[in-house]
Write a protein that holds these residues in place. Sequence first.
Motif, PDB file in Angstrom:
ATOM      1  N   LYS A 222       0.897  -1.092   0.094  1.00  0.00           N
ATOM      2  CA  LYS A 222      -0.191  -0.056  -0.019  1.00  0.00           C
ATOM      3  C   LYS A 222       0.800   1.285  -0.045  1.00  0.00           C
TER       4      LYS A 222
ATOM      5  N   GLY B  71       2.154   1.681  -3.369  1.00  0.00           N
ATOM      6  CA  GLY B  71       0.942   2.246  -4.253  1.00  0.00           C
ATOM      7  C   GLY B  71       0.694   3.675  -3.749  1.00  0.00           C
ATOM      8  N   ALA B  72       0.872   4.209  -2.817  1.00  0.00           N
ATOM      9  CA  ALA B  72       0.538   5.559  -2.446  1.00  0.00           C
ATOM     10  C   ALA B  72       1.908   6.492  -3.272  1.00  0.00           C
TER      11      ALA B  72
ATOM     12  N   ASP C 228       1.082   6.416  -6.773  1.00  0.00           N
ATOM     13  CA  ASP C 228      -0.376   7.311  -7.248  1.00  0.00           C
ATOM     14  C   ASP C 228       0.000   8.761  -7.274  1.00  0.00           C
TER      15      ASP C 228
ATOM     16  N   LYS D 290      -3.631  -1.266  -7.956  1.00  0.00           N
ATOM     17  CA  LYS D 290      -4.475  -0.209  -7.690  1.00  0.00           C
ATOM     18  C   LYS D 290      -4.198   1.163  -8.223  1.00  0.00           C
ATOM     19  N   SER D 291      -2.962   1.291  -7.956  1.00  0.00           N
ATOM     20  CA  SER D 291      -2.339   2.824  -8.288  1.00  0.00           C
ATOM     21  C   SER D 291      -1.992   2.836  -9.779  1.00  0.00           C
ATOM     22  N   ASP D 292      -1.012   1.591 -10.163  1.00  0.00           N
ATOM     23  CA  ASP D 292      -0.350   1.739 -11.473  1.00  0.00           C
ATOM     24  C   ASP D 292      -0.404   0.470 -11.871  1.00  0.00           C
TER      25      ASP D 292
ATOM     26  N   GLY E  50      -8.533   0.015  -8.277  1.00  0.00           N
ATOM     27  CA  GLY E  50      -8.096   1.407  -8.487  1.00  0.00           C
ATOM     28  C   GLY E  50      -9.006   2.258  -9.147  1.00  0.00           C
TER      29      GLY E  50
ATOM     30  N   THR F 100     -10.293   5.721  -7.514  1.00  0.00           N
ATOM     31  CA  THR F 100     -10.148   7.001  -8.394  1.00  0.00           C
ATOM     32  C   THR F 100     -11.369   7.984  -8.726  1.00  0.00           C
TER      33      THR F 100
END
Length: 427
Positions: free
Chosen positions: A38, A41-42, A45, A98-100, A272, A276
Amino acid sequence: MASNDVVHAETDPAVYDEYREKWSALPEDEAGWLQRAKDVGAVLDVDAAQREREKKSPRAEVALLKHSGLTKILGPKKYGGGEQPLSLGYKVVREVAKSDGSIGMLLGYHLLWSLTGNIVGSAEQADRLQELIITNNYFLGGAVNPRDGDLKITEEGDNIVFNGFKNFSTGGVISDLTVLEGVLEGTENHIFAVVKSDQLQFQRNWNNIGVRLSESGSVKIENVKAPWTDALGWNVEKKEPDLSILGIPWATLLLPAIQLIFSNLYLGIAQGAVTTAAKYTNSTTRPWPYGGDNKEKATDEFYILSNYGNWHAHLRAAEALANVAGQEIDVFYKKGTPDRTKVTAADRGELAETIASLKVVTTDTGLRVTNGVFEVTGARATSFRVNLDRFWRDIRTHSLHDPVAYKNRELGRYQLLGEIPEPTWYT
């Protein structure tokens, strides 16, 4: 600026140097690993949409993955790895995606290829490869795409020599090691080997609509050498496959294992997209003033709440099935470690059907969700600045890897006729 300068643009890996020290210690349990994913991911993001628009080659982001330790999650502790179960590896791929989506894809492929020796190699080869990968924190790509002709392998003294071309080589440009596969000249026998990536000629021509930062372009393999001792699962003295390794169901695990990577990738991307979109709906979307049931806020609109609720339900169900598939592959892997002969064709077939079911569900749900988010965000959400379409483009592009219709047919034969699938390059 020349066009090739834009294609090859990349961030300086030094921008992530602070995380080398911050994440110097590996997490100790599942909660810690998921939190690390996570956290990665942050970081991703922050500029994921911009990097995707600019098509920045992810050399820096691979460095970030290395700093995080996620690249070592499956490796043995004796060499500095996390020695975590496969199921947790799939979960961290999902979390990063989820982010990329591109970086999640690269991580997933790396984890899969890092197990190549464990699946098709001898115990000595598997251990030697793990030591090489984990102690050096190497990142892996692969040039194995079976839709292209097999690489040709010839003998040259104590070496085997690969020659050929592959249209796809995900992650190769930014990898340290690449998995190759080909057929030995004069035989029908396949050989897997892991080589240094700097021997390969990557064409840097990946310019597709989705997973744009996955560096999945073509590659030329010209006179790439590997010692015979690196021919995974082969009897070096006899120069022939060791059927006690390659002739058993365990050796076909790479195929369902990579399909499970795909499913978790699609699931993470879809999750994701909803996250978003929800941020945008809460902050920017306006209610519709001409429906006769006017609301003060978009978040009070019935159709918006209904859509988000439906996606939540379907993604929760897909996640539950993904976790079941992760548990099943853990059982399979544990059963075959260290005695691979304990795994039967029936074991392998049942696992493949669970994974095929998940592939169908995550493809269908992922495409529906990533397309539908525009209906709950509004016309302004189609702006390039928002880049909300990257989620749909990522799933749409990667889900064409192999037709999901064949997964439906495979499951139909299982349901109607009780047939488990024959192992193939895609099953």
